[in-house]
Write a protein that holds these residues in place. Structure first.
Motif, PDB file in Angstrom:
ATOM      1  N   TRP A  46       0.848  -1.188   0.000  1.00  0.00           N
ATOM      2  CA  TRP A  46       0.000   0.000   0.000  1.00  0.00           C
ATOM      3  C   TRP A  46       0.883   1.237   0.000  1.00  0.00           C
ATOM      4  O   TRP A  46       2.003   1.215   0.494  1.00  0.00           O
ATOM      5  CB  TRP A  46      -0.982   0.005   1.168  1.00  0.00           C
ATOM      6  N   LYS A  49       0.754   7.377   3.231  1.00  0.00           N
ATOM      7  CA  LYS A  49      -0.167   8.508   3.358  1.00  0.00           C
ATOM      8  C   LYS A  49       0.512   9.520   4.263  1.00  0.00           C
ATOM      9  O   LYS A  49       1.494   9.181   4.930  1.00  0.00           O
ATOM     10  CB  LYS A  49      -1.483   8.040   3.973  1.00  0.00           C
ATOM     11  N   GLU A  51      -0.119  10.468   7.133  1.00  0.00           N
ATOM     12  CA  GLU A  51      -0.062  10.058   8.535  1.00  0.00           C
ATOM     13  C   GLU A  51       0.403   8.610   8.734  1.00  0.00           C
ATOM     14  O   GLU A  51       0.477   8.131   9.854  1.00  0.00           O
ATOM     15  CB  GLU A  51      -1.437  10.258   9.187  1.00  0.00           C
ATOM     16  N   ARG A  52       0.740   7.904   7.646  1.00  0.00           N
ATOM     17  CA  ARG A  52       1.120   6.486   7.778  1.00  0.00           C
ATOM     18  C   ARG A  52       2.083   6.070   6.680  1.00  0.00           C
ATOM     19  O   ARG A  52       1.952   6.486   5.539  1.00  0.00           O
ATOM     20  CB  ARG A  52      -0.137   5.620   7.714  1.00  0.00           C
ATOM     21  N   GLY A  54       3.891   3.379   4.013  1.00  0.00           N
ATOM     22  CA  GLY A  54       3.383   2.375   3.085  1.00  0.00           C
ATOM     23  C   GLY A  54       4.255   1.133   3.128  1.00  0.00           C
ATOM     24  O   GLY A  54       5.201   1.051   3.926  1.00  0.00           O
TER      25      GLY A  54
END
Length: 174
Positions: A46, A49, A51-52, A54
């Motif tokens: 994935w 983002k 805030e996160r 991948g």
């Protein structure tokens, strides 16, 4: 004892956050790779983002065997570069993929958007400090987790490379 002390177990005695047992961490990696393999890459990766982080598939050349070795690692984008941590689930030994990259820095990554050829290097100095701080924005307490290891966790930068580029021999004289 007041309520704030009782509600903050990770702050007690300055201990690093608790991790699952090593067998569980390794099993999770096997399952993750299995999902990627069974779905032929449709699941398991994935994009990052704001805030996160991948996940990407990193393929290196084995330092002893010369064979291709693939792992799935977390990353974020820093301009055209990809950044990951050589953390091995916060266990003590260096991850094999990082040792492979130290011997053979050219690698291939598969992102949710496609494949890229890259060349790896360890971030140092101001670059390392900036990228380490960027990892901290994702909410993982990497400072406390890295305290579990006796050595500094390498911040690995994967720079895009031209498919026609060949690496210079390591014994070449400049």
């Amino acid at each position: 004892m007041d309520d704030t002390a009782r509600d903050a177990p990770s702050a007690q005695a300055g201990r690093p956050p608790r991790l699952p047992p090593r067998w569980f961490v390794r099993s999770a990696w096997v399952v993750h790779r299995g999902i990627y393999r069974v779905t032929r890459g449709r699941k398991g990766l994935w994009p990052p983002k704001p805030e996160r982080w991948g996940t990407m598939r990193l393929t290196t050349t084995g330092r002893r065997t010369g064979r291709e070795r693939s792992v799935i690692v977390a990353y974020f984008e820093d301009g055209p570069n990809l950044v990951t941590l050589a953390m091995n689930g916060w266990a003590e030994p260096e991850p094999a993929w990082w040792l492979n990259l130290l011997s053979h820095p050219e690698a291939t990554v598969v992102l949710p958007t496609g494949e890229r050829l890259v060349r790896a290097h360890a971030a140092v100095g101001a670059e390392r400090a900036r990228l380490w701080a960027a990892w901290q924005t994702f909410g993982d307490d990497i400072e406390a987790l890295s305290a579990r290891r006796s050595r500094e966790t390498a911040v690995v930068v994967l720079e895009p490379r031209n498919p026609r580029q060949r690496s210079a021999p390591t014994d070449a004289i400049a």
